[in-house]
Design an enzyme around this catalytic site. Structure first.
Site, mmCIF file in Angstrom:
data_model
loop_
_atom_site.group_PDB
_atom_site.id
_atom_site.type_symbol
_atom_site.label_atom_id
_atom_site.label_comp_id
_atom_site.label_asym_id
_atom_site.label_seq_id
_atom_site.Cartn_x
_atom_site.Cartn_y
_atom_site.Cartn_z
ATOM 1 N N ASP A 140 2.477 2.039 3.331
ATOM 2 C CA ASP A 140 3.485 1.151 3.883
ATOM 3 C C ASP A 140 4.589 1.608 3.729
ATOM 4 O O ASP A 140 5.719 1.287 4.539
ATOM 5 C CB ASP A 140 3.415 -0.388 3.300
ATOM 6 C CG ASP A 140 1.944 -0.981 3.169
ATOM 7 O OD1 ASP A 140 1.061 -0.530 4.315
ATOM 8 O OD2 ASP A 140 1.479 -1.642 2.538
ATOM 9 N N HIS A 198 1.073 -1.079 0.030
ATOM 10 C CA HIS A 198 0.059 -0.162 0.034
ATOM 11 C C HIS A 198 0.838 1.275 0.084
ATOM 12 O O HIS A 198 1.954 1.299 0.761
ATOM 13 C CB HIS A 198 -0.737 0.073 1.258
ATOM 14 C CG HIS A 198 -1.702 -0.980 1.640
ATOM 15 N ND1 HIS A 198 -1.237 -2.258 2.277
ATOM 16 C CD2 HIS A 198 -3.054 -1.240 1.471
ATOM 17 C CE1 HIS A 198 -2.241 -3.009 2.479
ATOM 18 N NE2 HIS A 198 -3.330 -2.358 2.104
HETATM 19 C C1 XLS Z 1 -7.437 -6.548 4.479
HETATM 20 C C2 XLS Z 1 -7.002 -6.814 3.122
HETATM 21 C C3 XLS Z 1 -5.999 -5.646 2.524
HETATM 22 C C4 XLS Z 1 -5.701 -5.753 1.099
HETATM 23 C C5 XLS Z 1 -5.019 -4.741 0.432
HETATM 24 O O1 XLS Z 1 -8.310 -7.365 5.177
HETATM 25 O O2 XLS Z 1 -6.656 -7.914 3.010
HETATM 26 O O3 XLS Z 1 -4.808 -5.932 3.397
HETATM 27 O O4 XLS Z 1 -5.214 -7.189 0.793
HETATM 28 O O5 XLS Z 1 -5.713 -3.441 0.974
#
Ligand code: XLS
Ligand code: CA
Ligand code: CA
Length: 440
Positions: A102, A99
């Site tokens: 991150d 993301h």
């Molecule tokens: C949250 C999601 C997230 C997505 C990406 O539950 O798994 O991590 O994979 O935003």
């Protein structure tokens, strides 16, 4: 400097190896149906769980011990990045995912957030010049900051919608810059808590508008990545709009977006939706919309999104069965959207967890391929539906029957003979394949 000095590059040593830092089943160059395991599974490391998460839970602080903990702000982002490429190289994985939030710190000013992002993206671009590990997908975090408290593209506040558009616009530019093969939209807080304060129709229409704008902008800048929706039924909101694959397909068709998107299917989210992992993969596959996978597992005793590393061989086998039947994952991959448990706080645990996940999928791929080769399920299923290949069944399938004809036929039947579904025997056969084929 080294961030993981106690671990060397992980290699395949085979099922008898006692070395915890070796693959027992994942043999990257071994061929499964014409593709190497590496090309078939396309493993990815998720940046958020592996480098950004610290092991906090609602009851306590983080527990993870990391070399970069002594830094803050952009220095922390840079140290994490250095650690991440060392980790990718030592794990020998082909992909990673992140993301925006991150990789670079967000600030209250969007201009500064983008500036931070640009600086880190330029550094990633440099690493990518020599690294084998490429970007499977990126996405925008539109759920952590308080501004997203009522959603992003489905917020009741148009300013928030605009802010979300700016973030995704930037995300698409970043994806293009770094050669991402996919771009993921997980709903985050796109859902609602109560109808007492919600205009669901407007929220869904806005989400449709938002996705059209994203498609248009990607086209405008020549970013050809596959767009993926990641369904999840609940958490953080009570009702998430992208509940499951079937709901996602209905949404995409309603808004004329079904030829632009596929699905990123997460095992844990399937369970939360009351399905199995393989159910979600299957629904996406039969609609030609299986794009990528978030490979993890949930815990039925807990019932929330625990994001554990996948070690359940039944689940990995049935998942690989769907993936092989799909002819692979195309531009997608198996992304470990999974975190080490709070008690597994050593940096070495990150390696051990990825080894566990990769080995589990490697076993799954071998067993699934053999089941397909031997046509174990295909033959059984073909027999079970054989009545649709002749006589009245064939007429139904070929559109040569109507209620008059069927009723006339039924009235002449003196008895109906069903055949057994043989579930228990099929499960025993699956066990037999798992025990006999897994070692390779
Ligand atoms: C949250 C999601 C997230 C997505 C990406 O539950 O798994 O991590 O994979 O935003
Ligand atoms: Ca996920
Ligand atoms: Ca999850």
């Amino acid at each position: 400097m080294s961030h993981f000095q106690n671990v060397n590059t992980i290699k395949y040593e085979g099922p008898d190896s006692k070395n915890p830092y070796a693959f027992k089943y994942y043999n990257p160059s071994e061929t499964i149906n014409g593709k190497s395991m590496e090309e078939l599974m396309r493993f990815a490391v998720s940046y958020w769980h592996t480098f950004t998460a610290g092991g906090t839970d609602p009851f306590g602080e983080g527990t993870m011990v990391r070399s970069y903990d002594r830094y803050t702000g952009m220095d922390l982002a840079k140290a994490r990045l250095e650690a991440s490429f060392e980790f990718f190289e030592k794990m020998d994985v082909p992909f990673f995912c992140f993301h925006d939030y991150d990789i670079a710190p967000e600030s209250d000013s969007l201009t500064e957030t983008f500036k931070n992002l640009d600086e880190i993206v330029a550094m990633i671009k440099d690493y990518l010049k020599t690294s084998k590990t490429k970007l499977l997908w990126n996405t925008a975090n539109m759920f952590s900051h308080p501004r997203w408290l009522s959603g992003a593209a489905t917020s009741p506040n148009a300013d928030v919608f605009a802010y979300a558009a700016a973030k995704v616009k930037k995300g698409l530019e970043v994806g293009k810059e770094l050669g991402a093969e996919n771009y993921v939209f997980w709903g985050g807080r796109e859902g609602y808590e109560t109808l007492l304060n919600t205009d669901m129709k407007l929220e869904l229409d806005n989400l449709g508008r938002f996705f059209h704008m994203a498609v248009d902008y990607a086209k405008e800048i020549g970013f050809n990545a596959q767009f993926l929706i990641e369904p999840k039924p609940k958490e953080p909101t009570k009702h998430q709009y992208d509940f499951d694959v079937a709901t996602g397909i209905a949404f995409l068709k309603t808004y004329g977006l079904d030829d632009k998107f596929k699905f990123n299917i997460e095992a844990n989210h399937a369970i939360l939706a009351g399905h199995t992992f393989e159910h979600e993969l299957h629904v996406a596959r039969i609609h030609g919309m299986l794009g990528s996978v978030d490979a993890n597992q949930g815990d039925p005793l807990l019932g929330w999104d625990t994001d554990e590393f996948p070690t359940d061989l039944y689940s990995t086998t049935l998942a690989m069965y769907e993936i092989l039947k799909n002819g692979g994952l195309g531009s997608g991959g198996l992304n470990f959207d999974a975190k080490v448990r709070r008690g597994s706080f050593d940096p070495e645990d990150l390696f051990l967890a990825h080894i566990a996940g990769m080995d589990s999928f490697a076993v799954g791929s071998r067993v699934a391929q053999k089941l397909i080769e031997d046509k174990v399920l295909d033959n059984f299923i073909a027999d079970r539906y054989s009545s649709f290949r002749e006589g009245i069944g064939q007429d139904i399938v070929e559109g040569k029957a109507d209620f008059h004809k069927l009723s006339e036929y039924a009235l002449k039947l003196d008895k109906i003979e069903n055949i057994s579904g043989r579930q228990e025997n099929l499960k025993a056969t699956l066990n037999q394949y798992l025990l006999n084929v897994s070692r390779g």
